[in-house]
Design a protein around this motif. Structure first.
Motif, PDB file in Angstrom:
ATOM      1  N   CYS A  87       0.833  -1.198   0.000  1.00 12.81           N
ATOM      2  CA  CYS A  87       0.000   0.000   0.000  1.00 12.81           C
ATOM      3  C   CYS A  87       0.877   1.260   0.000  1.00 12.81           C
ATOM      4  O   CYS A  87       2.014   1.255   0.464  1.00 12.81           O
ATOM      5  CB  CYS A  87      -0.903  -0.007   1.231  1.00 12.81           C
ATOM      6  SG  CYS A  87      -2.111   1.345   1.257  1.00 12.81           S
ATOM      7  N   ASP A  89       0.359   3.681   1.837  1.00 16.36           N
ATOM      8  CA  ASP A  89       0.344   4.218   3.194  1.00 16.36           C
ATOM      9  C   ASP A  89       1.762   4.582   3.644  1.00 16.36           C
ATOM     10  O   ASP A  89       2.679   3.760   3.569  1.00 16.36           O
ATOM     11  CB  ASP A  89      -0.271   3.180   4.146  1.00 16.36           C
ATOM     12  CG  ASP A  89      -0.613   3.774   5.501  1.00 16.36           C
ATOM     13  OD1 ASP A  89      -1.807   3.824   5.838  1.00 16.36           O
ATOM     14  OD2 ASP A  89       0.318   4.206   6.215  1.00 16.36           O
ATOM     15  N   GLY A 112      -4.166   0.448  -1.373  1.00 14.09           N
ATOM     16  CA  GLY A 112      -4.951  -0.783  -1.341  1.00 14.09           C
ATOM     17  C   GLY A 112      -4.221  -1.979  -1.932  1.00 14.09           C
ATOM     18  O   GLY A 112      -4.786  -3.056  -2.037  1.00 14.09           O
ATOM     19  N   HIS A 140      -2.037  -4.124   5.072  1.00 16.07           N
ATOM     20  CA  HIS A 140      -1.751  -3.670   6.444  1.00 16.07           C
ATOM     21  C   HIS A 140      -3.054  -3.390   7.159  1.00 16.07           C
ATOM     22  O   HIS A 140      -4.073  -3.085   6.528  1.00 16.07           O
ATOM     23  CB  HIS A 140      -0.877  -2.408   6.433  1.00 16.07           C
ATOM     24  CG  HIS A 140      -1.564  -1.218   5.824  1.00 16.07           C
ATOM     25  ND1 HIS A 140      -2.251  -0.288   6.572  1.00 16.07           N
ATOM     26  CD2 HIS A 140      -1.684  -0.822   4.532  1.00 16.07           C
ATOM     27  CE1 HIS A 140      -2.748   0.644   5.764  1.00 16.07           C
ATOM     28  NE2 HIS A 140      -2.425   0.345   4.521  1.00 16.07           N
ATOM     29  N   CYS A 143      -6.285  -0.315   6.746  1.00 16.45           N
ATOM     30  CA  CYS A 143      -6.023   0.241   5.413  1.00 16.45           C
ATOM     31  C   CYS A 143      -7.181   1.141   4.980  1.00 16.45           C
ATOM     32  O   CYS A 143      -8.325   0.704   4.882  1.00 16.45           O
ATOM     33  CB  CYS A 143      -5.831  -0.890   4.399  1.00 16.45           C
ATOM     34  SG  CYS A 143      -5.463  -0.281   2.731  1.00 16.45           S
ATOM     35  N   GLY A 144      -6.865   2.395   4.703  1.00 18.25           N
ATOM     36  CA  GLY A 144      -7.897   3.356   4.326  1.00 18.25           C
ATOM     37  C   GLY A 144      -8.574   3.015   3.012  1.00 18.25           C
ATOM     38  O   GLY A 144      -9.779   3.226   2.850  1.00 18.25           O
TER      39      GLY A 144
HETATM   40 ZN   LIG Z   1      -3.529   0.981   2.916  1.00 24.03          ZN
END
Ligand SMILES: [Zn+2]
Length: 232
Positions: A87, A89, A112, A140, A143-144
């Motif tokens: 991701c 992130d 994602g 993870h 995860c948004g």
């Molecule tokens: Zn994520």
């Protein structure tokens, strides 16, 4: 034996490219001119990542020294030993999480960690041209992108343009979790499993995975401990 297979593969790449024009041929020839660094087998590659993550968890990073020397040594080639799809992130940087240096990891990141054609092409290149035999699909917790897709499905309210491309890449894999009113944590795990499965459809990676020459593992990164849990 690995060297022999690698050379055969590179020869096939060059031969096939001859029909596609000189420009493409030139590019593939450049790929094939990559150094004859021996491929690292999947088990050894995974062991290196696991060991690096243990150092990260323990706060004893030891592979970050000598960045300048490593950079200068790799100006004409690269020989990474593992591919990572993870991701975007900001808290999950693969080189730090696995305590690796310049040139060690072949990385694709998107929000994602989902597979689309450009991801397939990148990972195919990593395997065919660079000899990378281990692919880690790493999600993870919290995860948004997965969370937003979960909500979009649950609320029947698609994400806005461009963000919907992320939703499209994730939704099929987590749909069963949403339908069963499962948790978002379960959706994260379902997503990495679904994305890893997509790699088998690649005409390059599929046969390599089936034969065992290339291995795909799924993993989840934990914020609190810094540990990467290998799932498969
Ligand atoms: Zn994520």
């Amino acid at each position: 034996m690995h060297d022999h297979l690698s050379l055969s593969r590179r020869s096939a790449l060059i031969a096939g490219a001859a029909a596609l024009g000189s420009l493409y041929t030139g590019r593939l020839a450049a790929w094939a001119a990559a150094p004859a660094a021996p491929s690292v087998d999947p088990a050894e590659a995974l062991a290196r990542l696991v060991a690096g993550n243990k150092r990260f968890v323990g706060g004893t990073l030891s592979n970050q020294d000598g960045v300048t020397e490593r950079r200068l040594a790799l100006t004409g080639h690269q020989a990474p030993f593992a591919s990572i799809l993870s991701c975007s992130d900001s808290r999950v940087p693969p080189e730090l999480v696995f305590d690796q240096n310049v040139g060690d990891l072949f990385v694709f990141r998107n929000a994602g960690n989902f597979v689309v054609d450009s991801v397939l092409g990148t990972l195919e290149y990593g395997y065919s041209a660079l000899g990378v035999k281990l692919i880690v699909v790493m999600g993870h917790e919290q995860c948004g992108a997965v969370s937003a897709t979960y909500d979009a499905i649950a609320n029947a309210k698609p994400l806005p343009p461009n963000l919907d491309a992320i939703e499209n890449g994730i939704q099929r894999g987590i749909w069963p979790v949403v339908a069963a009113h499962g948790s978002k944590q379960e959706a994260v795990l379902a997503n990495v499993r679904a994305q890893a499965e997509k790699l088998k459809a690649s005409p390059v990676l599929g046969p390599a995975i089936a034969s065992g020459d290339c291995k795909v593992v799924t993993a989840e990164y934990r914020f609190d401990s810094g540990a990467v849990d290998v799932l498969t």
